[in-house]
Design a protein around this motif. Structure first.
Motif, PDB file in Angstrom:
ATOM      1  N   UNK A 208      12.888  21.597 -43.073  1.00 55.52           N
ATOM      2  CA  UNK A 208      11.864  20.390 -43.747  1.00 55.52           C
ATOM      3  C   UNK A 208      10.762  20.285 -42.353  1.00 55.52           C
ATOM      4  N   UNK A 209       9.511  20.410 -43.157  1.00 55.02           N
ATOM      5  CA  UNK A 209       8.365  20.405 -41.997  1.00 55.02           C
ATOM      6  C   UNK A 209       8.292  18.877 -41.689  1.00 55.02           C
ATOM      7  N   UNK A 210       8.470  17.797 -42.651  1.00 55.27           N
ATOM      8  CA  UNK A 210       8.536  16.416 -42.003  1.00 55.27           C
ATOM      9  C   UNK A 210       9.401  15.330 -41.879  1.00 55.27           C
ATOM     10  N   UNK A 211      10.156  15.662 -40.637  1.00 54.33           N
ATOM     11  CA  UNK A 211      11.487  15.541 -40.386  1.00 54.33           C
ATOM     12  C   UNK A 211      11.203  13.289 -40.558  1.00 54.33           C
ATOM     13  N   UNK A 212      10.077  13.431 -40.100  1.00 55.13           N
ATOM     14  CA  UNK A 212       9.962  11.116 -39.882  1.00 55.13           C
ATOM     15  C   UNK A 212      10.393  10.858 -41.559  1.00 55.13           C
ATOM     16  N   UNK A 213       9.291  12.022 -42.123  1.00 54.37           N
ATOM     17  CA  UNK A 213      10.024  11.379 -44.011  1.00 54.37           C
ATOM     18  C   UNK A 213      11.576  11.967 -44.572  1.00 54.37           C
ATOM     19  N   UNK A 217      13.064   8.523 -45.972  1.00 50.05           N
ATOM     20  CA  UNK A 217      13.869   8.182 -47.458  1.00 50.05           C
ATOM     21  C   UNK A 217      15.273   8.307 -46.965  1.00 50.05           C
ATOM     22  N   UNK A 218      15.660   9.080 -46.600  1.00 50.16           N
ATOM     23  CA  UNK A 218      17.526   9.191 -46.282  1.00 50.16           C
ATOM     24  C   UNK A 218      17.697   7.221 -46.496  1.00 50.16           C
ATOM     25  N   UNK A 219      17.182   7.155 -45.535  1.00 55.07           N
ATOM     26  CA  UNK A 219      17.243   5.092 -45.014  1.00 55.07           C
ATOM     27  C   UNK A 219      16.474   4.194 -46.359  1.00 55.07           C
ATOM     28  N   UNK A 220      15.992   4.997 -47.323  1.00 53.07           N
ATOM     29  CA  UNK A 220      15.495   4.395 -48.333  1.00 53.07           C
ATOM     30  C   UNK A 220      16.486   4.418 -49.251  1.00 53.07           C
ATOM     31  N   UNK A 221      17.472   5.785 -49.291  1.00 55.06           N
ATOM     32  CA  UNK A 221      18.286   6.177 -50.283  1.00 55.06           C
ATOM     33  C   UNK A 221      19.415   5.341 -50.129  1.00 55.06           C
ATOM     34  N   UNK A 222      19.868   5.772 -49.323  1.00 52.94           N
ATOM     35  CA  UNK A 222      21.205   4.881 -48.606  1.00 52.94           C
ATOM     36  C   UNK A 222      21.469   3.408 -48.933  1.00 52.94           C
ATOM     37  N   UNK A 223      19.973   2.830 -48.638  1.00 48.89           N
ATOM     38  CA  UNK A 223      19.818   1.178 -49.005  1.00 48.89           C
ATOM     39  C   UNK A 223      19.892   1.381 -50.342  1.00 48.89           C
ATOM     40  N   UNK A 234       8.777   5.701 -54.789  1.00 49.10           N
ATOM     41  CA  UNK A 234       9.147   6.279 -53.227  1.00 49.10           C
ATOM     42  C   UNK A 234       7.805   6.563 -53.214  1.00 49.10           C
ATOM     43  N   UNK A 235       7.387   7.697 -53.114  1.00 45.20           N
ATOM     44  CA  UNK A 235       6.797   8.666 -52.930  1.00 45.20           C
ATOM     45  C   UNK A 235       5.695   7.393 -52.560  1.00 45.20           C
ATOM     46  N   UNK A 236       5.175   7.104 -53.335  1.00 41.57           N
ATOM     47  CA  UNK A 236       4.040   6.248 -53.409  1.00 41.57           C
ATOM     48  C   UNK A 236       3.895   5.162 -51.965  1.00 41.57           C
ATOM     49  N   UNK A 237       5.245   4.720 -52.381  1.00 40.35           N
ATOM     50  CA  UNK A 237       5.579   3.531 -51.086  1.00 40.35           C
ATOM     51  C   UNK A 237       5.434   4.720 -49.227  1.00 40.35           C
ATOM     52  N   UNK A 238       5.795   5.263 -49.131  1.00 40.96           N
ATOM     53  CA  UNK A 238       5.922   6.002 -47.709  1.00 40.96           C
ATOM     54  C   UNK A 238       4.112   7.322 -47.587  1.00 40.96           C
ATOM     55  N   UNK A 239       3.949   7.225 -48.914  1.00 33.79           N
ATOM     56  CA  UNK A 239       2.397   7.124 -48.357  1.00 33.79           C
ATOM     57  C   UNK A 239       1.723   6.673 -47.900  1.00 33.79           C
ATOM     58  N   UNK A 240       2.261   5.467 -48.479  1.00 32.10           N
ATOM     59  CA  UNK A 240       0.780   4.073 -48.176  1.00 32.10           C
ATOM     60  C   UNK A 240       1.879   4.090 -46.677  1.00 32.10           C
ATOM     61  N   UNK A 242       1.874   6.023 -44.450  1.00 34.60           N
ATOM     62  CA  UNK A 242       0.767   7.338 -43.962  1.00 34.60           C
ATOM     63  C   UNK A 242       1.654   8.459 -43.714  1.00 34.60           C
ATOM     64  N   UNK A 243       2.770   8.486 -44.750  1.00 32.55           N
ATOM     65  CA  UNK A 243       4.007   9.766 -44.582  1.00 32.55           C
ATOM     66  C   UNK A 243       3.260  10.396 -45.672  1.00 32.55           C
ATOM     67  N   UNK A 244       2.823  11.756 -45.603  1.00 34.67           N
ATOM     68  CA  UNK A 244       2.801  12.462 -46.663  1.00 34.67           C
ATOM     69  C   UNK A 244       3.483  13.386 -47.378  1.00 34.67           C
ATOM     70  N   UNK A 245       3.484  12.476 -48.428  1.00 31.91           N
ATOM     71  CA  UNK A 245       5.360  13.352 -48.807  1.00 31.91           C
ATOM     72  C   UNK A 245       4.432  13.236 -50.949  1.00 31.91           C
ATOM     73  N   UNK A 246       5.326  14.396 -51.697  1.00 31.55           N
ATOM     74  CA  UNK A 246       5.280  14.691 -52.918  1.00 31.55           C
ATOM     75  C   UNK A 246       6.945  14.219 -53.569  1.00 31.55           C
ATOM     76  N   UNK A 247       6.481  13.822 -54.726  1.00 33.81           N
ATOM     77  CA  UNK A 247       7.120  13.606 -55.579  1.00 33.81           C
ATOM     78  C   UNK A 247       8.468  14.627 -55.945  1.00 33.81           C
ATOM     79  N   UNK A 248       7.854  15.929 -55.534  1.00 33.37           N
ATOM     80  CA  UNK A 248       8.600  17.393 -55.906  1.00 33.37           C
ATOM     81  C   UNK A 248       9.480  17.306 -54.384  1.00 33.37           C
TER      82      UNK A 248
END
Length: 417
Positions: A208-213, A217-223, A234-240, A242-248
């Motif tokens: 995984x190239x973006x471990x911070x994201x 995301x794991x924190x959000x999923x478990x919560x 969640x992708x929109x929230x993380x992007x806002x 500053x974490x560049x992620x995609x739905x895929x």
């Protein structure tokens, strides 16, 4: 070969030690047993040659045991490339009995199924069930008498212990090592378990190239345990943030989390399982204590903890059955939209065995009506004559035209049969 798979720190290694102790007690020499833990970081980077080196070194130390037959215990073996093919060759060419553990569900769905068709006994291991939790804390219910209807009859003292135990189980969960810790230390340790699993079984394994994201995301999923998790939102929230992620990428991560037994996704009960949307799956953490460790307002989320515990019992009881054995139900009936938390059955054949709602309390009339009407509609739809509402501490048999609905307190329903 026997395969034990489950989340890290749930007791897989101890289970191997139990098998080794049983063999020793049966008269098997310790020289004929090899235990090897592949989680040791000094072994990295793992290569296919590693397994051969381990076997060769063992027989150099104990050359006489080859003919007698040996017992191999390999812990977290999924770290080694091509382990399935290697072990299959050992089984075919040597007098060997093998026990392997791993924290990846692919050991069951791909490696073991491919290499050991009909020659492996797979087993999933989970954190403690409620019965195990009570026994761990000194309350043994094995001798409780059973009435004519097969229902266990508890004394008032036993019920008091069960109610008290339920509170602790829903907050602390079933990981053994957190049982003796205070709440802050238990939360910190469970967070460490999740983050270590993320690092080893997701980030390192899949590059995984973006471990911070991935961590966010794991924190959000478990919560979100017990709720829908919208990948798009969640992708929109993380992007806002500053974490560049995609739905895929998030959908792939969700699959990796499930493979590592950090959480489970529950799809809708449908013939077309492949058509179920992945944009808003309902997720459940591997342990309600793990959910509690990542929740921001845990004191207010007792219903989510209860629903998580109910799902985990259903998932544990379902064992290694095919996808769709535990589902959720969303449907329209007479212009009304209904939801049933859990359907146990065969989603391919559209056969329903059990309908289960989870509701902390039925004191509120609107809540009571909603839960009962949803079960009634589902009972009519699938021609089932019973339903269950698991509550925190309420018991009643509710007769309806379709059959009967039992409201059962969780301290009773969660107990192992």
């Amino acid at each position: 070969m026997r395969t034990i798979v489950g989340v890290r720190r749930c007791g897989k290694t101890y289970r191997l030690f139990q098998e080794m102790r049983a063999l020793r007690d049966a008269g098997v020499s310790e020289d004929r047993m090899l235990y090897f833990n592949f989680e040791d970081e000094r072994l990295k980077p793992f290569t296919p040659q590693l397994l051969q080196d381990v076997i060769d070194s063992y027989f150099e130390l104990y050359p006489d045991v080859r003919e007698q037959g040996v017992y191999l215990f390999f812990d977290e073996i999924q770290e080694v490339p091509d382990w399935g093919m290697f072990l299959r060759r050992l089984v075919d060419t040597m007098n060997v009995t093998m026990y392997v553990t791993g924290s990846s569900s692919k050991m069951l769905s791909r490696e073991v199924a491919t290499e050991f068709r009909g020659r492996s006994l797979p087993r999933e291991l989970f954190p403690m069930s409620f019965s195990e939790y009570m026994r761990f804390h000194g309350v043994d219910l094995s001798g409780v008498p059973v009435d004519m209807n097969g229902r266990r009859t508890f004394t008032s003292g036993e019920i008091a212990h069960l109610k008290h135990g339920l509170d602790g189980y829903l907050e602390r969960g079933g990981f053994i090592t957190v049982q003796g810790l205070g709440v802050p230390d238990a939360v910190a340790l469970l967070q460490e378990y999740a983050n270590r699993t993320l690092a080893s079984d997701v980030i390192d394994r899949y590059g995984i190239r973006n471990p911070v994201a991935a961590s966010a995301f794991l924190t959000q999923a478990l919560a979100s345990s017990g709720r829908e998790l919208s990948v798009n939102k969640t992708a929109n929230m993380l992007t806002s943030r500053g974490l560049r992620v995609s739905r895929g990428s998030l959908s792939a991560l969700l699959d990796y989390y499930e493979e590592a037994y950090l959480l489970f996704q529950v799809n809708e009960f449908s013939r077309a399982l492949a058509d179920n949307t992945r944009s808003s799956a309902k997720v459940y953490a591997i342990d309600q204590g793990m959910f509690n460790a990542f929740s921001k307002a845990s004191a207010l989320e007792r219903g989510q903890r209860l629903e998580t515990a109910v799902f985990l019992k259903l998932r544990r009881d379902a064992r290694l059955v095919r996808n769709g054995s535990v589902s959720r139900l969303l449907f329209q009936d007479g212009g009304n939209r209904h939801e049933v938390d859990f359907v146990v059955g065969d989603a391919i054949a559209m056969d329903v065995y059990h309908l289960i709602q989870v509701c902390w309390a039925l004191d509120d009339e609107k809540t009571r009506t909603r839960e009962i009407r949803a079960l009634q509609a589902a009972m009519r739809r699938f021609r089932v004559d019973s339903g269950v509402i698991v509550t925190a501490d309420y018991e009643e048999r509710i007769e309806v035209p379709e059959g009967s609905i039992d409201a059962i307190p969780a301290w009773r329903w969660l107990l192992d049969a």
